[in-house]
Design an enzyme around this catalytic site. Structure first.
Site, short mmCIF file in Angstrom:
data_model
loop_
_atom_site.label_atom_id
_atom_site.label_comp_id
_atom_site.label_asym_id
_atom_site.label_seq_id
_atom_site.Cartn_x
_atom_site.Cartn_y
_atom_site.Cartn_z
N HIS A 75 -3.89 -7.20 -2.96
CA HIS A 75 -3.30 -6.91 -1.65
C HIS A 75 -3.25 -5.40 -1.44
O HIS A 75 -2.42 -4.71 -2.04
CB HIS A 75 -1.89 -7.53 -1.58
N LYS A 80 -5.43 1.86 6.39
CA LYS A 80 -4.27 2.72 6.69
C LYS A 80 -4.12 3.86 5.68
O LYS A 80 -3.42 4.85 5.96
CB LYS A 80 -2.98 1.89 6.64
N HIS A 224 0.91 -12.21 5.56
CA HIS A 224 2.11 -11.43 5.29
C HIS A 224 3.29 -12.30 5.72
O HIS A 224 3.34 -12.74 6.87
CB HIS A 224 2.12 -10.14 6.12
N GLU A 227 8.58 -10.22 5.03
CA GLU A 227 8.77 -8.85 4.50
C GLU A 227 10.01 -8.28 5.16
O GLU A 227 9.94 -7.36 5.99
CB GLU A 227 7.53 -7.99 4.80
N ASP A 324 -0.46 -2.88 -2.48
CA ASP A 324 -0.12 -2.74 -1.06
C ASP A 324 -0.56 -1.38 -0.52
O ASP A 324 -1.62 -0.89 -0.87
CB ASP A 324 1.38 -2.99 -0.83
N ASN A 325 0.30 -0.74 0.26
CA ASN A 325 -0.12 0.49 0.95
C ASN A 325 -0.18 1.68 0.01
O ASN A 325 0.42 1.67 -1.07
CB ASN A 325 0.86 0.77 2.09
#
Ligand SMILES: [Zn+2]
Length: 426
Positions: A75, A80, A224, A227, A324-325
């Site tokens: 993930h 981004k 998603h 969250e 993730d990010n």
């Protein structure tokens, strides 16, 4: 010229990644691995191979250091990544992150996306990743460009990294012609249908639509879900119910599921009963959760934001940990190193003392979805990470910057890419 066969001697491999005949009593047995033609062709308890005393110079003596397969990050958000400096999320909240990404999106030209995503993949490869699944924002006006850049990079990295794309939209988009076109395009390129399952009065209808689009096109699903710390959020429960309603049997992945940690026992049990009846993997993203969840100005956070990893595992529900990010408004830090993510995540979730529960979250569980090698067996690709750490505690405690990366049994020359900020003149 073909690389001659050689041995990796005295390497420790966690028992949870070994076939039963090698497992034995030791939780992390000492093994010798014979490497030939890019494969691990033999896996033996240390010391039993007849010709180990007569070894060529190429042999590697691990001296008890751990060995893991190259990792799969299930993930990520490569589109981004590395936008924090130009579009920071100054209040650090989830809403602030969404607003900052929308402010940044006009910058997302072909070259901007390509540069940031390529840099991310370079970092991931440097750290020894074998595969990444990335969610890609797919609003109608950006979908074609983003998927085009993804396909260019998938081609560029095809010999080094397995790359998968998941669409990231609000689920109402799938009622529009653009949403149907998106599902069609994902089917063409081997992508995965996804989105954010926000609380919504029409959530069941939205999910019916998504599952129908997926079943008609034989697409896998990745959502998603939940969250948030709002106990009313019940997307995971609705997704599992939809999967059962539609008889959907392909693997489903749900990221976050933070809300389970703040719901009452009966609600959690009901949700997990449904999840247990599906082929559903929960991905926990502890660093992003720690950054965004329970953040309020002037107030110390009271909860960690992570989902119920122990309770899920106790029911046999697969749990992956992913990064993730990275360096963007949802998470300001990171450098695409799943080992670094693991070091903190295993502590945050208290999996750190239970390697047999913890190690699969970054190996066998995600690799099943990305099609990479997540366990050890004779004939596996010799895509390996060799650590100096001789225990799970050391794997977590030390930086692991000195790891050796093998691809097809060949030691990789490693050069840490300079920070992306250095790519632009000051
Ligand atoms: Zn995400």
């Amino acid at each position: 010229m073909a690389h001659p066969p050689y041995w990796i001697r005295r390497g420790r491999v966690p028992r949870c990644l070994l076939p039963p005949f090698l497992a034995g009593e030791d939780p992390v047995p000492l093994l010798d691995l014979r490497i030939d033609h890019g494969l691990v062709v033999e896996l033996l308890p240390h010391g039993v191979a007849p010709d180990l005393d007569n070894v060529p110079d190429q042999d590697i003596d691990q001296q008890g250091g751990w060995i893991l397969p190259a990792l799969a990050d299930l993930h990520t958000h490569l589109d981004k990544a590395h936008t924090w400096d130009r579009s920071p999320n100054l209040d650090g909240t989830f809403a602030g992150a969404i607003a900052a990404v929308e402010r940044d999106r006009p910058n997302w030209s072909h070259d901007d996306l390509y540069c940031r995503m390529d840099y991310s993949l370079g970092m991931a490869y440097y750290h020894g990743m074998a595969a990444l699944r990335t969610h890609l924002d797919c609003p109608p006006e950006h979908m074609a460009l983003t998927l085009e850049v993804f396909l260019e990079l998938q081609q560029h990295w095809r010999d080094r990294l397995v790359l998968e794309a998941v669409s990231l939209v609000t689920l109402d988009q799938y009622f529009t012609p653009a949403g149907v076109a998106l599902a069609d395009r994902l089917a063409e390129i081997g992508g995965i249908l996804g989105g954010v399952a926000y609380p919504h009065p029409e959530l069941d209808a939205q999910l019916d639509r998504v599952f129908q689009l997926a079943q008609d096109r034989q697409l896998r699903l990745d959502f998603h879900a939940d969250e948030t710390g709002d106990p009313q959020s019940n997307a995971l429960e609705r997704i599992a119910a939809a999967a059962l309603r539609h008889g959907y049997t392909d693997p489903i992945v749900c990221g976050h599921c933070c809300v389970l940690a703040v719901q009452d026992h009966a609600t959690v049990n009901h949700t997990l009963d449904l999840v247990q009846s599906c082929d559903l993997t929960v991905v926990s993203l502890p660093l992003c959760n720690l950054f965004l969840q329970d953040r309020q100005a002037g107030r110390t956070p009271r909860w960690r934001g992570v989902t119920l990893v122990h309770e899920l595992q106790a029911r046999g529900i697969p749990v992956a940990i992913a990064s993730d990010n990275c360096d963007d408004p949802f998470y300001a830090y990171g450098e695409h190193d799943l080992i670094a993510t693991y070091q903190l995540s295993s502590q945050i979730t208290h999996l750190d003392l239970y390697p047999h529960q913890s190690i699969p979250t970054i190996t066998s569980v995600p690799s099943r979805h990305l099609g990479t090698t997540g366990t050890f067996y004779s004939g596996m690709a010799a895509d390996l990470m060799l650590f100096s750490a001789t225990s799970h505690r050391e794997l977590i405690a030390r930086s692991q910057g000195d790891r050796t990366i093998l691809r097809g049994g060949i030691r990789q020359e490693r050069h840490l890419p300079a920070p992306l900020s250095r790519h632009h003149p000051v």
